[in-house]
Each structure stands twice: as structure tokens, then as C-alpha cells.
Enzyme design. Structure first.
Site, PDB file in Angstrom:
ATOM      1  N   LYS A 291       0.024 -10.057   5.538  1.00 46.54           N
ATOM      2  CA  LYS A 291      -0.370 -11.256   4.707  1.00 46.54           C
ATOM      3  C   LYS A 291       0.199 -10.909   3.405  1.00 46.54           C
ATOM      4  O   LYS A 291      -0.216 -10.003   2.470  1.00 46.54           O
ATOM      5  CB  LYS A 291      -2.058 -11.267   4.575  1.00 46.54           C
ATOM      6  CG  LYS A 291      -2.191 -12.521   3.654  1.00 46.54           C
ATOM      7  CD  LYS A 291      -3.834 -12.457   3.352  1.00 46.54           C
ATOM      8  CE  LYS A 291      -3.701 -12.029   2.049  1.00 46.54           C
ATOM      9  NZ  LYS A 291      -3.266 -12.923   0.945  1.00 46.54           N
TER      10      LYS A 291
ATOM     11  N   GLU B 184      -3.581   1.729  -1.384  1.00 47.49           N
ATOM     12  CA  GLU B 184      -2.802   2.073  -2.515  1.00 47.49           C
ATOM     13  C   GLU B 184      -3.280   0.988  -3.615  1.00 47.49           C
ATOM     14  O   GLU B 184      -3.167  -0.269  -3.605  1.00 47.49           O
ATOM     15  CB  GLU B 184      -1.433   1.863  -2.310  1.00 47.49           C
ATOM     16  CG  GLU B 184      -0.341   2.380  -3.268  1.00 47.49           C
ATOM     17  CD  GLU B 184      -0.063   1.420  -4.392  1.00 47.49           C
ATOM     18  OE1 GLU B 184      -0.808   1.481  -5.505  1.00 47.49           O
ATOM     19  OE2 GLU B 184       1.030   0.833  -4.365  1.00 47.49           O
TER      20      GLU B 184
ATOM     21  N   GLY C 152      -3.668  -3.246  -3.442  1.00 43.55           N
ATOM     22  CA  GLY C 152      -4.208  -4.519  -4.377  1.00 43.55           C
ATOM     23  C   GLY C 152      -5.243  -3.899  -5.399  1.00 43.55           C
ATOM     24  O   GLY C 152      -5.038  -2.589  -5.613  1.00 43.55           O
ATOM     25  N   SER C 153      -6.111  -4.225  -5.510  1.00 44.25           N
ATOM     26  CA  SER C 153      -7.230  -3.782  -6.569  1.00 44.25           C
ATOM     27  C   SER C 153      -8.208  -2.898  -5.883  1.00 44.25           C
ATOM     28  O   SER C 153      -8.420  -2.910  -4.620  1.00 44.25           O
ATOM     29  CB  SER C 153      -8.097  -4.995  -6.894  1.00 44.25           C
ATOM     30  OG  SER C 153      -8.673  -5.804  -5.920  1.00 44.25           O
ATOM     31  N   THR C 154      -8.652  -2.188  -6.866  1.00 44.74           N
ATOM     32  CA  THR C 154      -9.672  -1.128  -6.418  1.00 44.74           C
ATOM     33  C   THR C 154     -10.842  -1.752  -5.649  1.00 44.74           C
ATOM     34  O   THR C 154     -11.266  -1.280  -4.597  1.00 44.74           O
ATOM     35  CB  THR C 154      -9.911  -0.024  -7.656  1.00 44.74           C
ATOM     36  OG1 THR C 154      -8.558   0.498  -7.824  1.00 44.74           O
ATOM     37  CG2 THR C 154     -11.031   0.901  -7.160  1.00 44.74           C
ATOM     38  N   GLU C 155     -11.243  -2.772  -6.339  1.00 43.18           N
ATOM     39  CA  GLU C 155     -12.314  -3.533  -5.910  1.00 43.18           C
ATOM     40  C   GLU C 155     -12.447  -3.988  -4.564  1.00 43.18           C
ATOM     41  O   GLU C 155     -13.175  -3.815  -3.685  1.00 43.18           O
ATOM     42  CB  GLU C 155     -12.578  -4.674  -6.963  1.00 43.18           C
ATOM     43  CG  GLU C 155     -13.865  -5.508  -6.770  1.00 43.18           C
ATOM     44  CD  GLU C 155     -13.955  -6.816  -7.290  1.00 43.18           C
ATOM     45  OE1 GLU C 155     -12.948  -6.927  -8.202  1.00 43.18           O
ATOM     46  OE2 GLU C 155     -14.637  -7.602  -7.010  1.00 43.18           O
TER      47      GLU C 155
ATOM     48  N   GLU D  98      -7.597  -1.105 -15.786  1.00 40.29           N
ATOM     49  CA  GLU D  98      -6.605  -1.605 -15.589  1.00 40.29           C
ATOM     50  C   GLU D  98      -6.252  -2.998 -16.210  1.00 40.29           C
ATOM     51  O   GLU D  98      -6.971  -3.786 -15.534  1.00 40.29           O
ATOM     52  CB  GLU D  98      -6.278  -1.218 -14.149  1.00 40.29           C
ATOM     53  CG  GLU D  98      -4.718  -1.701 -13.692  1.00 40.29           C
ATOM     54  CD  GLU D  98      -4.410  -1.761 -12.057  1.00 40.29           C
ATOM     55  OE1 GLU D  98      -5.241  -2.368 -11.374  1.00 40.29           O
ATOM     56  OE2 GLU D  98      -3.546  -1.119 -11.746  1.00 40.29           O
TER      57      GLU D  98
ATOM     58  N   GLY E 114     -10.159  -3.033  -2.388  1.00 39.81           N
ATOM     59  CA  GLY E 114      -9.829  -1.633  -1.427  1.00 39.81           C
ATOM     60  C   GLY E 114     -11.182  -0.982  -0.859  1.00 39.81           C
ATOM     61  O   GLY E 114     -11.335  -0.717   0.051  1.00 39.81           O
TER      62      GLY E 114
ATOM     63  N   CYS F 176       1.518  -1.301 -10.617  1.00 42.29           N
ATOM     64  CA  CYS F 176       0.049  -0.105 -10.333  1.00 42.29           C
ATOM     65  C   CYS F 176       0.372   1.127 -10.959  1.00 42.29           C
ATOM     66  O   CYS F 176      -0.756   1.926 -11.467  1.00 42.29           O
ATOM     67  CB  CYS F 176      -0.349  -0.016  -9.065  1.00 42.29           C
ATOM     68  SG  CYS F 176       1.088   0.292  -7.911  1.00 42.29           S
TER      69      CYS F 176
END
Ligand code: NDP
Length: 492
Positions: free
Chosen positions: A196, A270, A248-251, A401, A253, A304
Site C-alpha cells: 500500500k 522503520e 511511517g510515523s511512530t504513532e 520530528e 507503528g 526519517c
């Protein structure tokens, strides 16, 4: 001599301000369709829901693309499962390698077309998509093609076998390159894929389906489902997926990790970063300034591993900041398709809003802002290259970030203090060290809690080198021999 004199008289006078003439790359090389479906089982499926994808530099609509539903994702996973069972997983590695080599070569042949489309849909300068994204994407396919028939040698006595169907979710900052990072190792190991792309940048992934057709990859080995976060969530939740690879974002993830806990599915994440670029007083100053600029303004800072925190040794703070500001004045911000452009458009209105909010917080908390004079286009999403000085470690601009062209400058006195400050972050993806002393580089690299440490350079990527994070930057490695492991299971 007389001849020379005469031609000199006819030569036009140089422009007084030495500005560049526009050098736009032609868009004609890209033939966009009005509408794209979902690429499933080697065919285009008509999606029930759609949305419009635009150019962030002009807000011009580019094409209508599918918003894949859970049912579409189910269909794609079914196609990937069938292709896995129907021969792809048992194909000799040397045969799988042939497909990967073909894909790599076709990407090289069509590099210009892909580079233009990447810049059009994502807003990044053409000189970056042309000189970085495309060559690296092709290099990843070449590199993993080389591994496909050597897995037994890579993991001796461990009987490496493919995992099955890999669900892959990628972000908008390096759309085609992230696709290559994900698909190349998965296929080399004998897996099939449902990928995706990010909602804002689906077009190069959709053009890539044409490369798959040209390479005659068996139907269902790679399936592309476009859509927003709901499509990604449906892929994560699908029971038929054996492995999830997410960038993508830590959130998001963290949410994926929570969702998959206990499911037995393999997972690599990642996520974000807040890298320290550390400059010692014995470095080559002009070279370091170039590295700092490349570290944070490359791809508008949508990176990133961007060097978003500059740690400068106190003794060179003033000359370095002076040089940096002067260098910033020469950066050209504007049309991503102009070959002179250094800083392109911000990828989306949402991302621009996020950058603005964080920059305001920096000003409110007391940091000093510097932006070079530059005229931003009226349409589209733009943000001027920005440097913050007088930044305390506790400020949000030093902690969070920003994912935009915004640099926070801090200082240190000793190497110990530099390490302490560099590691003072929840992230741990990358770091840079600028010094002429090799021993100091090694000393720093041993102490920095970051997956990648660059020395006297920044943002260098190579398919043979593993990349990944510590702490909230995620886990698992992509690239190199290490990048094969998440796509294999072993008899142990
Ligand atoms: P996201 O993490 O939302 O996006 C990454 C990918 O995940 C996209 O394909 C996205 O789809 C998809 N996604 C979104 N929600 C879900 C979900 N619940 N389950 C599965 N997949 C999902 O990042 P954003 O685009 O929202 O960017 C926000 C911030 O994240 C940035 O400002 C930046 O700080 C950071 N970021 C970091 C990246 C990195 O390389 N480490 C890359 C991108 C962003 P969709 O595009 O439709 O939202």
C-alpha cells in the site's frame, strides 16, 4: 586574437545578479491516465471508492485513484496467496533473480519518466528524484537479485524459506524508493506481496505495475492497493498476511505493533527520527556546512534520518552559523520540475500545517528564527528553509520530528556532552559526526544510540548497507544481508 575580440563584442552581457535561467524538465515523458484501479492478480480492478491525487506544487489534480476497501485488500491477499502457492515460492532462486534483474533494468530504462512523475506527485526536486531516488531504487533490485540464489550461503545450515504473503505499507517521502526497499528483498526470498503506497503519492507505485507487466512477473506476485490509512489498517488486520513491513510515523507503528502482538506475524517497523548532526571544531568547515544543508534540506526535510538537530562545538559556533546562513541564501526554492531547484514543495497541506505549528512553538518557546529571503509560489504547499538558534534541549523543535526543512542548532563543549545531548531523544535512527580525527569518529560511533552513524557525510544510502533504528525509531533492518532476514523463516 582579432577574431576573439570581435566575438567578445557580440557576447551578451552577463545578468547583473547572476540568477539562473529556468531549466524545466519536460512533463511530456509521463503519460498519466485519468483514472487508476487497484493492481490485483496482474489485472486492474475497478475500485468501489476513489479519491483524487494532486501535485503539491500546484494543487493541480493529476488522476483519480482507488480507495481500497477491506474487501479489496482481501482480494489482493488472496491473489498473493495463490501466486505464492502456485509456483513463486518454489521457483529456483536463479529464476526469481531473473525477474528482479529485469525490473531493475526496466527502471533504469524508464528512469526519466519515473523521476518526473515522482517529482510531480510528491513535490521533490527533479534533481533528487533523478539522481537519488531512481538510481537507488534500481540498485536495490539489482542488489537483491544477486542474493536470490545465494540464500543458503547467506544463512548456512539454517534452511531459509520464504515467509509467505508480505503486507507492506510505505510513506510519501520516497515513494518509489521505499517500494524498492520493500519489494526487492521480499521477492528475492520467494515471498509474494501486497503493497500500500501512501495516500498522497500513489502514482509511481501505479506506474511500477507497468514495469511488472513488462518484466512478465507472474500475476499475483506483487499486488498494489491504493488508499488511505484505512486500507493500511485492513492489510495489517488481515489474517492471511504472514509479515508486515511498515515505514511511517511512530504513532501508527506503535498501533500496528499493539495490533499484531501475539499474532505470530513477523513485523519490521522503520519509524521516525530526530538525528543529531555533530560538528567538532577540527572539521573541514565548508564541507560540514554542505553536509548540514544536505542533512536537513534534502527532500524538504521529509526524511526519517534527517539531521534535524545540529550540535556545534561552541568554539566554532559563530563562524559556522554565519556560513550556514549565507549558504541558505543560495538555496533555490520552487518548481520541483526545474533542474535548478534545491528545495521543492511540502508534500501535503496536512504536513505543511504540522511544520507551521511546530515552528510557531519554537518561536513561542524562545528560539531565534532565521529564514533566507525567498519568494514562495502562491499556489501549492511551501515552506522556506529555516534555522533556529538559541534552542534549548527541552523545546519541542529539539524533541519532536518536524519532518520539514527546519533545523535546530544547539551547542556542546566536550565529546561527552555531544554524546549526552545526541542521545537525549526517544528516537535512534541516525547521526552524523564531522571531525578530522578518525579515532574520535570511532569513539563517537560506539556511544551514539543510532542505527546509522555517518562520518564527514550525511544521508548516504547504499543497498548493501543495513538501515534501521533503535528505541522509538523502530526495529528490524532493511538493506544488506540483514534486510533478507525479516522475509525468511528458518528451521531452528
Ligand atoms: P503515517 O504513519 O500515517 O503514514 C505511513 C503509512 O501508513 C501511509 O501509507 C499511511 O497511509 C499508512 N497508515 C496510516 N494509518 C494507518 C493505520 N492505522 N494502519 C496501517 N497503516 C496506516 O504517517 P503520515 O503520513 O501521517 O505522517 C505523519 C508524520 O509521520 C510525519 O509528519 C513524520 O513526522 C512521520 N513520518 C515518518 C516517516 C518515516 O520515514 N519514518 C514517513 C512518513 C511520515 P496514508 O498515507 O493514507 O495516511
Amino acid at each position: 586574437m582579432a577574431e576573439l575580440d570581435r566575438s567578445g563584442e557580440r557576447a551578451p552581457a552577463p545578468p547583473a545578479d547572476w540568477t539562473y535561467a529556468p531549466a524545466p524538465e519536460s512533463r511530456d515523458v509521463v503519460r498519466l491516465r485519468d483514472r487508476y484501479g487497484l493492481y490485483v492478480g496482474g489485472e486492474w480492478l475497478e475500485p468501489a471508492e476513489t479519491y483524487q491525487t494532486i501535485s503539491p506544487a500546484s494543487e493541480e489534480p493529476l488522476a483519480v485513484v482507488g480507495q481500497a476497501t477491506a474487501a479489496d485488500v482481501d482480494h489482493a491477499v488472496g491473489a498473493a496467496r495463490a501466486a505464492f502457492a502456485d509456483g513463486w515460492s518454489s521457483l529456483p532462486g536463479s529464476e526469481r533473480a531473473k525477474y528482479l534483474f529485469r525490473i531493475a533494468r526496466i527502471l533504469q530504462e524508464r528512469a526519466r519518466e519515473f523521476a518526473v512523475l515522482e517529482s510531480l506527485n510528491g513535490g521533490k526536486p527533479i534533481k533528487e528524484s533523478r539522481d537519488v531516488d531512481l538510481p537507488l531504487a534500481a540498485a536495490h533490485f539489482f542488489y537483491y537479485a544477486g542474493w536470490a540464489d545465494k540464500l543458503e550461503y547467506a544463512f548456512p545450515n539454517r534452511r531459509p524459506r520464504p515467509v509467505g504473503v508480505a503486507g507492506q505499507i510505505i510513506p510519501w517521502n520516497f515513494p518509489l524508493l521505499m517500494l524498492a526497499w520493500k519489494i526487492a528483498p521480499a521477492l528475492a526470498c520467494g515471498n509474494t506481496v501486497v503493497l500500500k503506497p501512501a495516500e498522497t503519492t500513489p502514482l509511481t507505485a501505479l506506474l511500477f505495475c507497468d514495469v511488472l507487466r513488462q518484466a512478465e512477473l507472474p500475476p499475483g506476485v506483487v499486488n498494489i492497493v491504493t488508499g488511505d490509512g484505512r486500507t493500511g489498517a485492513a492489510l495489517v488486520e488481515h489474517d492471511g498476511v504472514d509479515k508486515i513491513a511498515f515505514t511511517g510515523s511512530t504513532e501508527v507503528g506503535k498501533a500496528i505493533q499493539r495490533r499484531l502482538a501475539g499474532s505470530g506475524k513477523k513485523l519490521t517497523l522503520e519509524l521516525g527520527g530526530k538525528a543529531a548532526n555533530i560538528v567538532f571544531d577540527d572539521c573541514a568547515l565548508d564541507q560540514a556546512v554542505e553536509g548540514i544543508v544536505n542533512g536537513i534540506y534534502f527532500n524538504q526535510g521529509h526524511v526519517c534520518c534527517a539531521g534535524s538537530r545540529l550540535l556545534v562545538q561552541e568554539s566554532i559556533y559563530e563562524p559556522l552559523v554565519d556560513k550556514l546562513k549565507r549558504r541558505l541564501e543560495t538555496l533555490r526554492v520552487g518548481d520541483p520540475l526545474d533542474k535548478n531547484t534545491d528545495v521543492g514543495a511540502i508534500n501535503s497541506a496536512t504536513q505543511l500545517e504540522k511544520i507551521r505549528e511546530l515552528v510557531e512553538s519554537g518561536q513561542e518557546e524562545g528560539a531565534e528564527i532565521y529564514q533566507p529571503p525567498c519568494r514562495l509560489p502562491e499556489k501549492g504547499y511551501w515552506f522556506a528553509p529555516t534555522v533556529f538558534t538559541n534552542v534549548a534541549q527541552s523545546y519541542r523543535i529539539a524533541q519532536e520530528e518536524i519532518f520539514g526543512p527546519v533545523l535546530s542548532v544547539l551547542t556542546f563543549r566536550t565529546p561527552d556532552e555531544a554524546v549526552e545531548k545526541a542521545n537525549n531523544t526517544p528516537y535512534g535512527l541516525s547521526a552524523g559526526v564531522w571531525t578530522e580525527k578518525g579515532s574520535r569518529i570511532l569513539w563517537m560511533a560506539q556511544r551514539l544510540r543510532a542505527g546509522v552513524v555517518w562520518a564527514n557525510t550525511f544521508n548516504r544510502f547504499d543497498p548493501t548497507s543495513p538501515f534501521g533504528g533503535y528505541k522509538e525509531s523502530g526495529f528490524g533492518r532493511e538493506g544488506g544481508l540483514h534486510g533478507l532476514e525479516p522475509y525468511l523463516r528458518f528451521d531452528e
